[in-house]
Design an enzyme around this catalytic site. Structure first.
Site, PDB file in Angstrom:
ATOM      1  N   HIS A  33      11.076   6.590  13.844  1.00 35.14           N
ATOM      2  CA  HIS A  33      11.154   6.794  12.395  1.00 35.14           C
ATOM      3  C   HIS A  33      12.031   8.003  12.079  1.00 35.14           C
ATOM      4  O   HIS A  33      12.117   8.951  12.861  1.00 35.14           O
ATOM      5  CB  HIS A  33       9.740   7.015  11.844  1.00 35.14           C
ATOM      6  CG  HIS A  33       9.615   6.809  10.365  1.00 35.14           C
ATOM      7  ND1 HIS A  33       9.956   7.779   9.457  1.00 35.14           N
ATOM      8  CD2 HIS A  33       9.181   5.750   9.646  1.00 35.14           C
ATOM      9  CE1 HIS A  33       9.728   7.330   8.234  1.00 35.14           C
ATOM     10  NE2 HIS A  33       9.266   6.106   8.316  1.00 35.14           N
ATOM     11  N   HIS A  61       4.584   6.086  14.096  1.00 37.44           N
ATOM     12  CA  HIS A  61       5.046   7.035  13.077  1.00 37.44           C
ATOM     13  C   HIS A  61       3.994   7.412  12.040  1.00 37.44           C
ATOM     14  O   HIS A  61       4.230   8.252  11.200  1.00 37.44           O
ATOM     15  CB  HIS A  61       6.249   6.446  12.327  1.00 37.44           C
ATOM     16  CG  HIS A  61       5.895   5.248  11.498  1.00 37.44           C
ATOM     17  ND1 HIS A  61       5.909   3.961  12.005  1.00 37.44           N
ATOM     18  CD2 HIS A  61       5.505   5.135  10.205  1.00 37.44           C
ATOM     19  CE1 HIS A  61       5.548   3.120  11.064  1.00 37.44           C
ATOM     20  NE2 HIS A  61       5.276   3.799   9.962  1.00 37.44           N
ATOM     21  N   ASP A  70       0.790  -1.223   0.000  1.00 38.53           N
ATOM     22  CA  ASP A  70       0.000   0.000   0.000  1.00 38.53           C
ATOM     23  C   ASP A  70       0.826   1.279   0.000  1.00 38.53           C
ATOM     24  O   ASP A  70       0.357   2.324   0.426  1.00 38.53           O
ATOM     25  CB  ASP A  70      -0.929   0.009   1.221  1.00 38.53           C
ATOM     26  CG  ASP A  70      -0.179  -0.188   2.534  1.00 38.53           C
ATOM     27  OD1 ASP A  70       1.054   0.052   2.572  1.00 38.53           O
ATOM     28  OD2 ASP A  70      -0.814  -0.584   3.526  1.00 38.53           O
ATOM     29  N   GLU A 116      -0.058  -9.044  -1.183  1.00 34.86           N
ATOM     30  CA  GLU A 116      -0.742  -8.514  -0.008  1.00 34.86           C
ATOM     31  C   GLU A 116      -1.939  -7.664  -0.429  1.00 34.86           C
ATOM     32  O   GLU A 116      -2.124  -6.529  -0.003  1.00 34.86           O
ATOM     33  CB  GLU A 116       0.207  -7.713   0.894  1.00 34.86           C
ATOM     34  CG  GLU A 116      -0.349  -7.516   2.311  1.00 34.86           C
ATOM     35  CD  GLU A 116       0.580  -6.734   3.220  1.00 34.86           C
ATOM     36  OE1 GLU A 116       1.416  -7.377   3.879  1.00 34.86           O
ATOM     37  OE2 GLU A 116       0.465  -5.493   3.261  1.00 34.86           O
ATOM     38  N   GLU A 155      -2.225   5.175   2.723  1.00 35.86           N
ATOM     39  CA  GLU A 155      -2.136   3.747   2.387  1.00 35.86           C
ATOM     40  C   GLU A 155      -3.468   3.141   1.957  1.00 35.86           C
ATOM     41  O   GLU A 155      -3.512   2.294   1.050  1.00 35.86           O
ATOM     42  CB  GLU A 155      -1.561   2.971   3.576  1.00 35.86           C
ATOM     43  CG  GLU A 155      -0.087   3.218   3.839  1.00 35.86           C
ATOM     44  CD  GLU A 155       0.182   4.447   4.682  1.00 35.86           C
ATOM     45  OE1 GLU A 155       1.368   4.716   4.974  1.00 35.86           O
ATOM     46  OE2 GLU A 155      -0.793   5.154   5.058  1.00 35.86           O
ATOM     47  N   ARG A 200       1.198   8.960   9.654  1.00 34.52           N
ATOM     48  CA  ARG A 200       0.842  10.357   9.411  1.00 34.52           C
ATOM     49  C   ARG A 200      -0.367  10.792  10.221  1.00 34.52           C
ATOM     50  O   ARG A 200      -0.420  11.922  10.717  1.00 34.52           O
ATOM     51  CB  ARG A 200       0.553  10.575   7.921  1.00 34.52           C
ATOM     52  CG  ARG A 200       1.786  10.567   7.036  1.00 34.52           C
ATOM     53  CD  ARG A 200       1.404  10.635   5.568  1.00 34.52           C
ATOM     54  NE  ARG A 200       2.574  10.559   4.701  1.00 34.52           N
ATOM     55  CZ  ARG A 200       3.225  11.603   4.210  1.00 34.52           C
ATOM     56  NH1 ARG A 200       2.787  12.817   4.495  1.00 34.52           N
ATOM     57  NH2 ARG A 200       4.279  11.456   3.448  1.00 34.52           N
TER      58      ARG A 200
END
Length: 387
Positions: free
Chosen positions: A244, A211, A98, A120, A134, A213
């Site tokens: 991250h 991490h 993604d 996936e 994603e 967004r």
């Protein structure tokens, strides 16, 4: 036709981890000609995985730029792939999951009328902003894909409801479980100086990543404050937070947690360090998608620092719980697992719904079947109870 020409395109560390065992499986198949292309959407973290799995790309777009935007990544991938795809003309392009690289590579393949195989496939939250970007990356990739390698029957069900033909879906398990068979070692010795000093027998170690967004800003501040409360309350607990490299994440984590006793802020580790840390930890708190799949394989309870998950199989199996980003709830849920041995054992011993280490083999068999190289369609992956 001669050999099946397969091109893999990926650009981030999570993609690389999950594509690595599949690349190795395709390298062993005489009927497949393999071309590996990386976009390097993540540079340093991607290179760590390539080195560990001894993968040398045929093409490297090297697109990563400081403070890169989603639009910049998308356009750089599409433009960078144009001549490569036109020169190679593969029979199929395999993308994973993604990421923005995944969507942009699928669109580039479509523009050149090349088939797309989505590894996936079928994960959904059905909220286009959670996770962002994603959720839409994988849904748009699914619309462009010709073959869908769904990790679970739940993912297959999502695709069927969206109108994907059953003959184009293969339930394979998740390739990350394949990768872990070559990275986890009970006798592993850590290279990181901080990890070398941790007494995993005397202390319960909580393995942390945060991490996403959608968690930037106040949610991440809440998460970090909960971590402080946990170590202040439980004297035998240590936290290892893999921070991250994104400056927004790093600034928040260090501002709130620097100097706290028994909280270790480390940069992202290579995959062997990461997987062996996970194997020795007590439990995992994360907003990562991949860790939700990896930790159950190792018998580690997972508390998901998000409001939704695209991996409901693990919720149903009982190995993970979605707890959001409220500081008090994070503290309460972690405290339950630290105080209640029965609750901990229930989550730790839940069925692993994601894989059995044979996903890459199933995908290779599916490719051979799809392109007429074999009459044998691979059997669907079905979760097995822990022995």
């Amino acid at each position: 036709m001669g050999k099946i020409h397969v091109m893999t395109i990926f650009g981030t560390r999570p993609e690389a981890i999950k594509m690595a065992p599949l690349i190795k499986a395709m390298e062993r198949e005489n009927s497949i000609k393999l071309t590996v292309c990386v976009t390097a959407q993540h540079r340093e973290m991607l290179d760590q995985v390539l080195e560990i799995f001894n993968i040398i790309p045929d093409y490297d777009l090297d697109i990563m730029r400081e403070k890169q935007s989603l639009s910049g990544i998308t356009s750089s991938v599409i433009l960078g792939l144009e001549k490569i795809i036109q020169n190679e003309r593969p029979d199929i392009i395999l993308v994973h999951g993604d990421t923005t690289t995944t969507f942009a590579a699928s669109l580039a393949a479509f523009y050149n009328k090349i088939k797309v195989g989505h590894v996936e496939a079928g994960l959904r939250t059905y909220n286009k902003y959670f996770p962002f970007p994603e959720e839409m990356n994988r849904r748009l990739t699914g619309s462009l894909a010709d073959i869908h390698f769904a990790p679970t029957s739940t993912a297959k069900g999502n695709l069927l409801r969206e109108g994907v033909s059953e003959k184009d879906i293969y339930v394979t398990g998740n390739t990350v479980i394949d990768a872990m068979s070559s990275t986890v070692d009970k006798n592993y010795k850590f290279q990181n100086d901080v990890l070398k000093k941790i007494d995993f027998k005397a202390h319960r170690v909580l393995f942390i990543t945060a991490h996403r967004r959608e968690n930037w800003g106040k949610p991440l501040e809440n998460i970090c404050n909960a971590f402080k409360n946990i170590v202040h309350t439980f004297n035998d607990v240590e936290l290892v937070y893999l921070v991250h490299l994104n400056p927004t994440v790093s600034e928040t984590a260090h501002r709130i947690l620097d100097g706290e006793e028994r909280i270790h802020l480390l940069p992202p580790l290579n995959i062997k360090e990461t997987h062996n840390l996970m194997d020795r930890c007590y439990m995992v708190l994360t907003d990562s998608g991949g860790l939700q799949e990896e930790a159950p394989h190792l018998g580690k309870p997972v508390l998901v620092l998000r409001n939704v998950t695209e991996r409901p199989e693990a919720v149903e199996a009982g190995t993970l719980k979605v707890i959001g980003t409220d500081s008090q709830r994070i503290f309460d849920e972690a405290s339950t697992l630290l105080n209640d041995k029965d609750e901990y054992r229930s989550m730790a011993n839940a069925v692993n719904p994601f894989g059995d280490g044979l996903a890459s083999q199933r995908i290779v068999k599916a490719l051979l079947y799809y392109f007429g190289k074999s009459r044998e369609k691979p059997c669907e992956f079905k979760p097995q109870s822990k022995k």
